[in-house]
Design a protein around this motif. Structure first.
Motif, PDB file in Angstrom:
ATOM      1  N   VAL A 217      35.672  47.086  47.503  1.00 52.59           N
ATOM      2  CA  VAL A 217      36.210  46.659  46.215  1.00 52.59           C
ATOM      3  C   VAL A 217      36.498  47.873  45.337  1.00 52.59           C
ATOM      4  CG1 VAL A 217      35.670  45.444  44.060  1.00 52.59           C
ATOM      5  CG2 VAL A 217      35.122  44.388  46.264  1.00 52.59           C
ATOM      6  N   TRP A 218      35.556  48.831  45.350  1.00 47.32           N
ATOM      7  CA  TRP A 218      35.761  50.064  44.582  1.00 47.32           C
ATOM      8  C   TRP A 218      37.027  50.778  45.051  1.00 47.32           C
ATOM      9  CZ3 TRP A 218      35.971  55.260  45.923  1.00 47.32           C
ATOM     10  CH2 TRP A 218      35.939  56.163  44.844  1.00 47.32           C
ATOM     11  N   GLN A 219      37.206  50.805  46.387  1.00 52.89           N
ATOM     12  CA  GLN A 219      38.412  51.435  46.933  1.00 52.89           C
ATOM     13  C   GLN A 219      39.669  50.713  46.465  1.00 52.89           C
ATOM     14  OE1 GLN A 219      37.583  51.580  51.252  1.00 52.89           O
ATOM     15  NE2 GLN A 219      37.809  53.795  51.062  1.00 52.89           N
ATOM     16  N   ILE A 220      39.650  49.389  46.514  1.00 50.09           N
ATOM     17  CA  ILE A 220      40.807  48.608  46.085  1.00 50.09           C
ATOM     18  C   ILE A 220      41.142  48.898  44.628  1.00 50.09           C
ATOM     19  CG2 ILE A 220      41.636  46.262  45.585  1.00 50.09           C
ATOM     20  CD1 ILE A 220      40.142  45.297  48.028  1.00 50.09           C
ATOM     21  N   PHE A 221      40.093  48.981  43.805  1.00 51.63           N
ATOM     22  CA  PHE A 221      40.309  49.149  42.373  1.00 51.63           C
ATOM     23  C   PHE A 221      40.582  50.600  41.971  1.00 51.63           C
ATOM     24  CE2 PHE A 221      38.781  44.922  42.109  1.00 51.63           C
ATOM     25  CZ  PHE A 221      39.037  44.435  40.842  1.00 51.63           C
ATOM     26  N   LYS A 222      39.758  51.519  42.476  1.00 52.01           N
ATOM     27  CA  LYS A 222      39.722  52.861  41.902  1.00 52.01           C
ATOM     28  C   LYS A 222      40.307  53.993  42.752  1.00 52.01           C
ATOM     29  CE  LYS A 222      37.561  51.829  38.032  1.00 52.01           C
ATOM     30  NZ  LYS A 222      38.164  52.074  36.714  1.00 52.01           N
ATOM     31  N   THR A 223      40.285  53.850  44.058  1.00 50.65           N
ATOM     32  CA  THR A 223      40.736  54.951  44.914  1.00 50.65           C
ATOM     33  C   THR A 223      42.207  55.290  44.633  1.00 50.65           C
ATOM     34  OG1 THR A 223      39.209  54.356  46.656  1.00 50.65           O
ATOM     35  CG2 THR A 223      41.059  55.747  47.283  1.00 50.65           C
ATOM     36  N   PRO A 224      42.559  56.568  44.474  1.00 52.08           N
ATOM     37  CA  PRO A 224      43.965  56.951  44.303  1.00 52.08           C
ATOM     38  C   PRO A 224      44.813  56.353  45.421  1.00 52.08           C
ATOM     39  CG  PRO A 224      42.554  58.825  43.885  1.00 52.08           C
ATOM     40  CD  PRO A 224      41.665  57.739  44.402  1.00 52.08           C
ATOM     41  N   ASN A 225      45.899  55.683  45.041  1.00 54.75           N
ATOM     42  CA  ASN A 225      46.657  54.925  46.039  1.00 54.75           C
ATOM     43  C   ASN A 225      48.149  55.161  45.968  1.00 54.75           C
ATOM     44  OD1 ASN A 225      46.808  53.094  48.194  1.00 54.75           O
ATOM     45  ND2 ASN A 225      47.257  51.378  46.826  1.00 54.75           N
TER      46      ASN A 225
ATOM     47  N   TYR B 134      56.231  52.740  33.952  1.00 54.00           N
ATOM     48  CA  TYR B 134      54.802  52.924  34.202  1.00 54.00           C
ATOM     49  C   TYR B 134      54.608  54.183  35.040  1.00 54.00           C
ATOM     50  CZ  TYR B 134      54.900  48.068  32.698  1.00 54.00           C
ATOM     51  OH  TYR B 134      55.124  46.920  31.982  1.00 54.00           O
ATOM     52  N   VAL B 135      53.834  55.103  34.508  1.00 55.52           N
ATOM     53  CA  VAL B 135      53.655  56.401  35.148  1.00 55.52           C
ATOM     54  C   VAL B 135      52.346  56.428  35.934  1.00 55.52           C
ATOM     55  CG1 VAL B 135      53.347  58.878  34.744  1.00 55.52           C
ATOM     56  CG2 VAL B 135      55.005  57.574  33.385  1.00 55.52           C
ATOM     57  N   VAL B 136      52.432  56.910  37.185  1.00 54.63           N
ATOM     58  CA  VAL B 136      51.235  57.102  38.005  1.00 54.63           C
ATOM     59  C   VAL B 136      51.103  58.581  38.328  1.00 54.63           C
ATOM     60  CG1 VAL B 136      51.262  54.798  39.026  1.00 54.63           C
ATOM     61  CG2 VAL B 136      52.538  56.643  40.136  1.00 54.63           C
ATOM     62  N   GLY B 137      49.857  59.010  38.478  1.00 54.66           N
ATOM     63  CA  GLY B 137      49.566  60.394  38.840  1.00 54.66           C
ATOM     64  C   GLY B 137      48.849  60.455  40.171  1.00 54.66           C
ATOM     65  N   PRO B 138      48.500  61.632  40.643  1.00 59.54           N
ATOM     66  CA  PRO B 138      47.818  61.785  41.933  1.00 59.54           C
ATOM     67  C   PRO B 138      46.476  61.062  41.992  1.00 59.54           C
ATOM     68  CG  PRO B 138      48.657  63.899  41.156  1.00 59.54           C
ATOM     69  CD  PRO B 138      48.797  62.931  40.024  1.00 59.54           C
ATOM     70  N   GLU B 139      45.827  60.849  40.852  1.00 59.04           N
ATOM     71  CA  GLU B 139      44.507  60.215  40.826  1.00 59.04           C
ATOM     72  C   GLU B 139      44.545  58.752  40.363  1.00 59.04           C
ATOM     73  OE1 GLU B 139      41.863  61.796  42.033  1.00 59.04           O
ATOM     74  OE2 GLU B 139      43.276  63.421  42.478  1.00 59.04           O
ATOM     75  N   THR B 140      45.724  58.188  40.223  1.00 60.23           N
ATOM     76  CA  THR B 140      45.836  56.810  39.742  1.00 60.23           C
ATOM     77  C   THR B 140      45.473  55.807  40.843  1.00 60.23           C
ATOM     78  OG1 THR B 140      47.614  57.455  38.238  1.00 60.23           O
ATOM     79  CG2 THR B 140      47.374  55.101  38.685  1.00 60.23           C
ATOM     80  N   GLY B 141      44.655  54.816  40.485  1.00 61.47           N
ATOM     81  CA  GLY B 141      44.289  53.753  41.407  1.00 61.47           C
ATOM     82  C   GLY B 141      45.025  52.463  41.088  1.00 61.47           C
ATOM     83  N   ASN B 142      44.858  51.461  41.974  1.00 59.75           N
ATOM     84  CA  ASN B 142      45.534  50.180  41.794  1.00 59.75           C
ATOM     85  C   ASN B 142      45.214  49.539  40.443  1.00 59.75           C
ATOM     86  OD1 ASN B 142      46.739  50.194  44.351  1.00 59.75           O
ATOM     87  ND2 ASN B 142      44.946  49.290  45.325  1.00 59.75           N
ATOM     88  N   TRP B 143      43.919  49.534  40.096  1.00 60.56           N
ATOM     89  CA  TRP B 143      43.487  48.850  38.884  1.00 60.56           C
ATOM     90  C   TRP B 143      44.141  49.432  37.650  1.00 60.56           C
ATOM     91  CZ3 TRP B 143      41.687  44.869  36.456  1.00 60.56           C
ATOM     92  CH2 TRP B 143      41.056  44.993  35.230  1.00 60.56           C
ATOM     93  N   GLU B 144      44.192  50.751  37.554  1.00 62.21           N
ATOM     94  CA  GLU B 144      44.766  51.408  36.375  1.00 62.21           C
ATOM     95  C   GLU B 144      46.233  51.031  36.195  1.00 62.21           C
ATOM     96  OE1 GLU B 144      45.656  55.919  34.664  1.00 62.21           O
ATOM     97  OE2 GLU B 144      44.276  55.649  36.351  1.00 62.21           O
ATOM     98  N   LEU B 145      47.007  51.091  37.287  1.00 63.11           N
ATOM     99  CA  LEU B 145      48.431  50.770  37.194  1.00 63.11           C
ATOM    100  C   LEU B 145      48.658  49.283  36.935  1.00 63.11           C
ATOM    101  CD1 LEU B 145      51.449  51.320  37.445  1.00 63.11           C
ATOM    102  CD2 LEU B 145      51.207  51.077  39.933  1.00 63.11           C
ATOM    103  N   LEU B 146      47.985  48.430  37.735  1.00 64.72           N
ATOM    104  CA  LEU B 146      48.233  46.994  37.619  1.00 64.72           C
ATOM    105  C   LEU B 146      47.780  46.436  36.275  1.00 64.72           C
ATOM    106  CD1 LEU B 146      47.317  45.968  41.258  1.00 64.72           C
ATOM    107  CD2 LEU B 146      49.579  45.823  40.192  1.00 64.72           C
ATOM    108  N   ARG B 147      46.749  47.008  35.703  1.00 63.86           N
ATOM    109  CA  ARG B 147      46.316  46.568  34.382  1.00 63.86           C
ATOM    110  C   ARG B 147      47.388  46.898  33.339  1.00 63.86           C
ATOM    111  NH1 ARG B 147      40.869  48.991  31.833  1.00 63.86           N
ATOM    112  NH2 ARG B 147      42.145  50.857  32.113  1.00 63.86           N
TER     113      ARG B 147
END
Length: 343
Positions: free
Chosen positions: A25-33, A88-101
């Motif tokens: 779950v942590w990977q789904i939410f937080k891991t850079p993707n 919507y801007v994503v960076g190298p460390e952005t995860g799914n949760w940050e963008l989708l929120r």
């Protein structure tokens, strides 16, 4: 005893499963993707797009690493059912949760647009079309429209005076009217009552001061003498003498490679020909820096009526009170041009 052992094993297995599930779950939410080349990547979602179109675009540009987790979380958060347009801007460390929120809440990332010393409306249109979702032809149509420009208090000739050089934050989904209203607010902030009063004391409106500042900036980039040059033009303006400003001739020809303004160029039939027409031209010949506008508002009051570039090509000028004195200065400069074979 056996029961206790089974309980311990169950607790251990349950803990391991829970830990594994939590890690996933942590990977789904937080891991850079996201595959990001450089510092960031901007995902642009136009109005009317559905989530499938968004996914197709992301797949086309190979943006998402783990597509399964991205789609799963998008569905769980309700993003897949209703896509909100934006940038919507994503960076190298952005995860799914940050963008989708951000996408779920429509909390898009603003563009930073810098307005600086553009000479032509075409330059403004070209700059904006590279960052906002309007093409340059549409922007030019708006800036050339009497109906549109008059809504902001300008004409197609003077609309460049609306733009105050600065860096602005603008949303990608903003309408062109939204953008222009932002420019109008910035203009009103700049043209405080104090500045308006200073222009009035010189017998000018803010638009006229902006036009004069564009000419001064065309004549000299040397801050130390801009107020003096403004004073020369003000002397001519208030006495009804033609400004005879070479930068307006260059603007009239739309040829910014001209280095020597001769009779061939000053013969042009144009309202921007300040050799033939007294007073200010119909509009500015550039968007001048704000400090040059302030130099005009605090111009140097003197008796100089003429000036000519110095023969040492330093960027500075020789000033004269009388025409015979000016002819001497001009002869020195013309001789220097001839010596360098500048036509």
């Amino acid at each position: 005893m056996v029961s206790n052992k089974k309980i311990k094993i169950f607790i251990l297995v349950f803990s391991l499963v829970t830990a594994m599930f939590s890690y996933y779950v942590w990977q789904i939410f937080k891991t850079p993707n996201f595959n990001v080349k450089g510092d960031s990547y901007a995902i642009l979602i136009p109005k009317g797009a559905d989530f499938k179109q968004v996914l197709d675009s992301l797949d086309k540009h190979d943006v998402v690493r783990d597509k399964l987790s991205f789609r799963f979380l998008a569905k769980a958060l309700g993003v897949a059912a209703k896509v909100k347009p934006g940038r919507y801007v994503v960076g190298p460390e952005t995860g799914n949760w940050e963008l989708l929120r951000k996408m779920r809440n429509g909390r898009q990332d603003a563009l930073r647009i810098t307005i600086n010393n553009f000479r032509l409306k075409e330059d403004i249109a070209g700059k904006l079309s590279k960052q906002l979702p309007y093409d340059s032809t549409y922007i030019m149509k708006m800036l050339d429209s009497n109906a549109i420009t008059s809504a902001y208090g300008y004409s197609p000739e003077t609309i460049s005076c609306l733009f105050i050089p600065d860096t602005y934050e603008v949303f990608w989904t903003s309408s062109f009217d939204d953008f222009m209203k932002k420019m109008q607010k910035a203009n009103k902030r700049f043209w405080s009552q104090k500045r308006i009063s200073e222009a009035a004391a010189l017998g000018m409106t803010p638009i006229q001061a902006g036009i004069l500042a564009s000419i001064v900036y065309g004549e000299s980039k040397e801050s130390a003498e801009q107020a003096r040059i403004a004073g020369v033009y003000w002397n001519r303006f208030r006495t009804g003498m033609p400004l005879q400003a070479d930068p307006t001739i260059v603007f009239a020809w739309k040829d910014f490679t001209i280095k020597r303004v001769t009779g061939k160029y000053t013969a042009i039939n144009s309202p921007y020909n300040t050799y033939r027409h007294a007073g200010l031209p119909p509009g500015p010949i550039s968007i001048p820096p704000v400090d040059v506008i302030d130099k005009v508002l605090h111009l140097e009051k003197h008796d100089f009526m003429y000036f000519c570039a110095k023969e040492d090509f330093s960027g500075f000028h020789n000033f004269a009170k009388t025409y015979p004195e000016h002819l001497i200065n001009a002869a020195k400069y013309q001789a220097a041009l001839d010596a360098r074979k500048i036509q």
